[in-house]
Enzyme design. Structure first.
Site, PDB file in Angstrom:
ATOM      1  N   GLY A  14       0.830  -1.224   0.000  1.00 14.85           N
ATOM      2  CA  GLY A  14       0.000   0.000   0.000  1.00 14.85           C
ATOM      3  C   GLY A  14       0.849   1.254   0.000  1.00 14.85           C
ATOM      4  O   GLY A  14       0.415   2.314   0.454  1.00 14.85           O
ATOM      5  N   GLY A  15       2.064   1.150  -0.543  1.00 11.33           N
ATOM      6  CA  GLY A  15       3.014   2.267  -0.497  1.00 11.33           C
ATOM      7  C   GLY A  15       2.684   3.422  -1.430  1.00 11.33           C
ATOM      8  O   GLY A  15       3.369   4.447  -1.392  1.00 11.33           O
ATOM      9  N   GLY A  17      -0.384   4.767  -1.369  1.00 13.53           N
ATOM     10  CA  GLY A  17      -1.481   5.487  -0.719  1.00 13.53           C
ATOM     11  C   GLY A  17      -0.943   6.605   0.167  1.00 13.53           C
ATOM     12  O   GLY A  17       0.223   6.992   0.071  1.00 13.53           O
ATOM     13  N   PHE A  18      -1.791   7.094   1.020  1.00 10.79           N
ATOM     14  CA  PHE A  18      -1.458   8.265   1.852  1.00 10.79           C
ATOM     15  C   PHE A  18      -0.343   7.951   2.861  1.00 10.79           C
ATOM     16  O   PHE A  18       0.763   8.509   2.773  1.00 10.79           O
ATOM     17  CB  PHE A  18      -2.753   8.714   2.541  1.00 10.79           C
ATOM     18  N   ILE A  19      -0.583   7.032   3.776  1.00  8.22           N
ATOM     19  CA  ILE A  19       0.423   6.750   4.813  1.00  8.22           C
ATOM     20  C   ILE A  19       1.587   5.948   4.215  1.00  8.22           C
ATOM     21  O   ILE A  19       2.757   6.190   4.527  1.00  8.22           O
ATOM     22  CB  ILE A  19      -0.212   5.980   5.995  1.00  8.22           C
ATOM     23  N   GLY A  20       1.252   5.012   3.330  1.00  7.84           N
ATOM     24  CA  GLY A  20       2.285   4.165   2.725  1.00  7.84           C
ATOM     25  C   GLY A  20       3.322   4.979   1.959  1.00  7.84           C
ATOM     26  O   GLY A  20       4.518   4.685   2.013  1.00  7.84           O
ATOM     27  N   THR A 137      -6.022   0.260  12.957  1.00  6.60           N
ATOM     28  CA  THR A 137      -6.698   1.499  13.328  1.00  6.60           C
ATOM     29  C   THR A 137      -7.264   1.411  14.740  1.00  6.60           C
ATOM     30  O   THR A 137      -7.528   0.312  15.241  1.00  6.60           O
ATOM     31  CB  THR A 137      -7.848   1.765  12.324  1.00  6.60           C
ATOM     32  N   ASP A 138      -7.479   2.574  15.350  1.00  8.03           N
ATOM     33  CA  ASP A 138      -8.148   2.590  16.664  1.00  8.03           C
ATOM     34  C   ASP A 138      -9.641   2.273  16.531  1.00  8.03           C
ATOM     35  O   ASP A 138     -10.313   2.000  17.520  1.00  8.03           O
ATOM     36  CB  ASP A 138      -7.944   3.943  17.366  1.00  8.03           C
ATOM     37  N   GLU A 139     -10.153   2.290  15.279  1.00  9.65           N
ATOM     38  CA  GLU A 139     -11.595   2.072  15.095  1.00  9.65           C
ATOM     39  C   GLU A 139     -12.013   0.653  15.457  1.00  9.65           C
ATOM     40  O   GLU A 139     -13.200   0.386  15.648  1.00  9.65           O
ATOM     41  CB  GLU A 139     -11.999   2.410  13.652  1.00  9.65           C
ATOM     42  N   TYR A 163     -15.755  -1.403   7.592  1.00 11.56           N
ATOM     43  CA  TYR A 163     -14.307  -1.134   7.524  1.00 11.56           C
ATOM     44  C   TYR A 163     -13.619  -1.594   8.805  1.00 11.56           C
ATOM     45  O   TYR A 163     -12.667  -2.388   8.770  1.00 11.56           O
ATOM     46  CB  TYR A 163     -14.049   0.371   7.297  1.00 11.56           C
ATOM     47  N   LYS A 167     -10.867  -4.632   9.552  1.00  8.20           N
ATOM     48  CA  LYS A 167      -9.548  -4.422  10.153  1.00  8.20           C
ATOM     49  C   LYS A 167      -9.413  -5.265  11.426  1.00  8.20           C
ATOM     50  O   LYS A 167      -8.355  -5.842  11.692  1.00  8.20           O
ATOM     51  CB  LYS A 167      -9.318  -2.937  10.473  1.00  8.20           C
TER      52      LYS A 167
HETATM   53  N1  LIG Z   1      -5.728   7.084   7.235  1.00  9.16           N
HETATM   54  C1  LIG Z   1      -5.872   6.913   8.547  1.00  9.16           C
HETATM   55  O1  LIG Z   1      -6.292   7.830   9.255  1.00  9.16           O
HETATM   56  C2  LIG Z   1      -5.493   5.594   9.185  1.00  9.16           C
HETATM   57  C3  LIG Z   1      -5.435   5.519  10.581  1.00  9.16           C
HETATM   58  C4  LIG Z   1      -5.052   4.301  11.173  1.00  9.16           C
HETATM   59  C5  LIG Z   1      -4.743   3.213  10.378  1.00  9.16           C
HETATM   60  N2  LIG Z   1      -4.828   3.320   9.020  1.00  9.16           N
HETATM   61  C6  LIG Z   1      -4.469   2.139   8.212  1.00  9.16           C
HETATM   62  O2  LIG Z   1      -3.295   2.473   7.497  1.00  9.16           O
HETATM   63  C7  LIG Z   1      -3.299   1.838   6.232  1.00  9.16           C
HETATM   64  C8  LIG Z   1      -3.093   2.856   5.124  1.00  9.16           C
HETATM   65  O3  LIG Z   1      -4.108   3.850   5.206  1.00  9.16           O
HETATM   66  P1  LIG Z   1      -4.169   5.027   4.136  1.00  9.16           P
HETATM   67  O4  LIG Z   1      -5.024   6.086   4.713  1.00  9.16           O
HETATM   68  O5  LIG Z   1      -2.813   5.346   3.673  1.00  9.16           O
HETATM   69  O6  LIG Z   1      -4.975   4.292   2.958  1.00  9.16           O
HETATM   70  P2  LIG Z   1      -5.122   4.696   1.439  1.00  9.16           P
HETATM   71  O7  LIG Z   1      -6.519   4.311   1.071  1.00  9.16           O
HETATM   72  O8  LIG Z   1      -4.660   6.090   1.194  1.00  9.16           O
HETATM   73  O9  LIG Z   1      -4.080   3.742   0.685  1.00  9.16           O
HETATM   74  C9  LIG Z   1      -4.265   2.356   0.578  1.00  9.16           C
HETATM   75  C10 LIG Z   1      -3.298   1.826  -0.476  1.00  9.16           C
HETATM   76  O10 LIG Z   1      -3.462   0.393  -0.537  1.00  9.16           O
HETATM   77  C11 LIG Z   1      -3.507   0.000  -1.898  1.00  9.16           C
HETATM   78  N3  LIG Z   1      -4.298  -1.227  -2.016  1.00  9.16           N
HETATM   79  C12 LIG Z   1      -5.631  -1.362  -1.799  1.00  9.16           C
HETATM   80  N4  LIG Z   1      -6.013  -2.629  -2.034  1.00  9.16           N
HETATM   81  C13 LIG Z   1      -4.891  -3.322  -2.403  1.00  9.16           C
HETATM   82  C14 LIG Z   1      -4.634  -4.663  -2.754  1.00  9.16           C
HETATM   83  N5  LIG Z   1      -5.612  -5.568  -2.796  1.00  9.16           N
HETATM   84  N6  LIG Z   1      -3.365  -5.031  -3.031  1.00  9.16           N
HETATM   85  C15 LIG Z   1      -2.348  -4.117  -3.004  1.00  9.16           C
HETATM   86  N7  LIG Z   1      -2.544  -2.819  -2.691  1.00  9.16           N
HETATM   87  C16 LIG Z   1      -3.796  -2.428  -2.384  1.00  9.16           C
HETATM   88  C17 LIG Z   1      -4.157   1.165  -2.619  1.00  9.16           C
HETATM   89  O11 LIG Z   1      -3.877   1.147  -4.011  1.00  9.16           O
HETATM   90  C18 LIG Z   1      -3.567   2.365  -1.881  1.00  9.16           C
HETATM   91  O12 LIG Z   1      -2.364   2.790  -2.493  1.00  9.16           O
HETATM   92  C19 LIG Z   1      -4.621   1.076   6.133  1.00  9.16           C
HETATM   93  O13 LIG Z   1      -4.371  -0.255   6.479  1.00  9.16           O
HETATM   94  C20 LIG Z   1      -5.496   1.740   7.172  1.00  9.16           C
HETATM   95  O14 LIG Z   1      -6.437   0.835   7.698  1.00  9.16           O
HETATM   96  C21 LIG Z   1      -5.193   4.485   8.395  1.00  9.16           C
END
Ligand SMILES: NC(=O)c1ccc[n+]([C@@H]2O[C@H](COP(=O)([O-])OP(=O)(O)OC[C@H]3O[C@@H](n4cnc5c(N)ncnc54)[C@H](O)[C@@H]3O)[C@@H](O)[C@H]2O)c1
Length: 344
Positions: A14-15, A17-20, A137-139, A163, A167
């Protein structure tokens, strides 16, 4: 970098995406060899990785974590010291509209990745130094009354949305892989993140970008739902510490102690925009509208992060007001990113 043992080989799922992407930029910048596995769903944005995409210690593999053969082949070839698992479907509203893909990616995909990780780990002699960090997540804990109580690592799971239920299920799978197969896993449960490069479907960028288009700012219910906001860079700093210095089999809560209700967050964004990009004759606050509440909407999340602070020496560096101001400024200065042709 918090590890003293030199550069490591790290898979980040998931690199894109936002956190990745923040994690990839951080770990590549610190000299580790990073392989980003991402399916590139609607939530991904390859522009997030522009600054590192040509670096010799960064590699990208477009793959679905649900595809066992593909994931095994990547692990076999890359031979990671650690896996940082962030790939997920992450938007609560989408999970309410259609839960299937959440079960598929978040639960089945995580099990698939765990199986591949165990195969790889065994093939390398079951090293006790291998790490699998599952980012959650804390959810999963459900919600709290507005009474000062906090989520602790021992708080029973009680997820509300499809969701958070997906998780929670994946968290249980991860801990069972530790108990059953001995895989050195860690779990982190983090509160709501904010910062640059966040998809505009999420609350803060959604409100900033709608306000800049002079559109209504739809707030669920009365805007009373409280979240504990953490800057994404502080989350990544916590993951860095947990990954290399956390105790396998343990979970760590991550949160900034920045409780704000949604209305206050949206008003804060309006006030910042009133200063930075004033509208003629009126405040952005006049765009705020109240809409029917989200079904099953959790009232309050609040994290006790004292275990992470005392065991691993983590503390958040960004206070919410400054972090929010920087974030609003980033969206103002980077319109190309959210208005661009890839459509966010
Ligand atoms: N955003 C938050 O506030 C938050 C808080 C706590 C935990 N998290 C957790 O952190 C993680 C990342 O969150 P985020 O906000 O960056 O999410 P995001 O939706 O921005 O990014 C998710 C990434 O995962 C990739 N992805 C989705 N399905 C996939 C699959 N089947 N195979 C490979 N890649 C796949 C997507 O293409 C995307 O790049 C998640 O697991 C989320 O549950 C997020």
């Amino acid at each position: 970098m918090s590890t003293d043992a030199g550069p490591k080989r790290l898979i980040v799922t998931g690199g894109s995406g936002f956190i990745g992407s923040s994690a990839c930029r951080n770990f590549v910048g610190a000299g580790h060899m990073v392989c980003n596995i991402d399916k590139l769903t609607y939530a991904a944005n390859t522009d997030n990785l522009r600054t590192i995409e040509n670096m010799p210690n960064y590699r990208f593999e477009q793959a679905d974590i649900c595809n066992r053969a593909q994931i095994l082949a990547i692990l076999d070839d890359f031979k990671p010291d650690a896996v940082l698992h962030l790939a997920a479907e992450s938007h609560v509203d989408r999970s309410i509209a259609d839960a299937d893909v959440f079960v598929q990616t978040n639960v089945v995909g995580t099990v698939n990745l765990l199986n591949a990780a165990v195969d790889h780990w065994r093939s390398c002699g079951s090293s006790p130094d291998f790490r699998f960090l599952h980012v959650s997540t804390d959810e999963v804990y459900g919600d709290l009354e507005d009474d000062g109580s906090l989520f602790h690592e021992t708080t029973p799971y009680n997820p509300s949305s499809p969701y958070s239920a997906s998780k929670a299920a994946s968290d249980f799978m991860v801990s069972s892989w530790h108990r059953t197969y001995g895989l050195p896993v860690l779990i982190s449960n983090c509160s709501n993140n904010y910062g640059p490069f966040q998809n505009v479907e999420k609350l803060i960028p959604h409100m900033i970008t709608r306000a800049l288009g002079h559109k209504s700012l739809p707030v669920y219910g009365k805007g009373a739902n409280i979240r504990d906001w953490l800057h994404v860079d502080d989350h990544v700093a916590a993951l860095d510490l947990i990954l290399w210095n956390g105790r396998p089999g343990e979970r760590y809560n991550v949160g900034g102690g920045n409780e704000r209700n949604n209305l206050r967050v949206v008003e804060g964004i309006c006030d910042l925009l009133d200063e930075l990009q004033p509208m003629k004759g009126k405040s952005y606050r006049t765009l705020i509208t109240f809409i029917a509440d989200r079904p099953g909407h959790d009232l309050r999340y609040a994290i006790d992060a004292s275990k992470l602070m005392s065991e691993l020496g983590w503390s958040p560096r960004h206070d919410f007001d400054t972090g929010l101001a920087h974030t609003v400024t980033w969206y103002l200065q980077n319109r190309w990113w959210w208005e661009g042709p890839t459509g966010r």
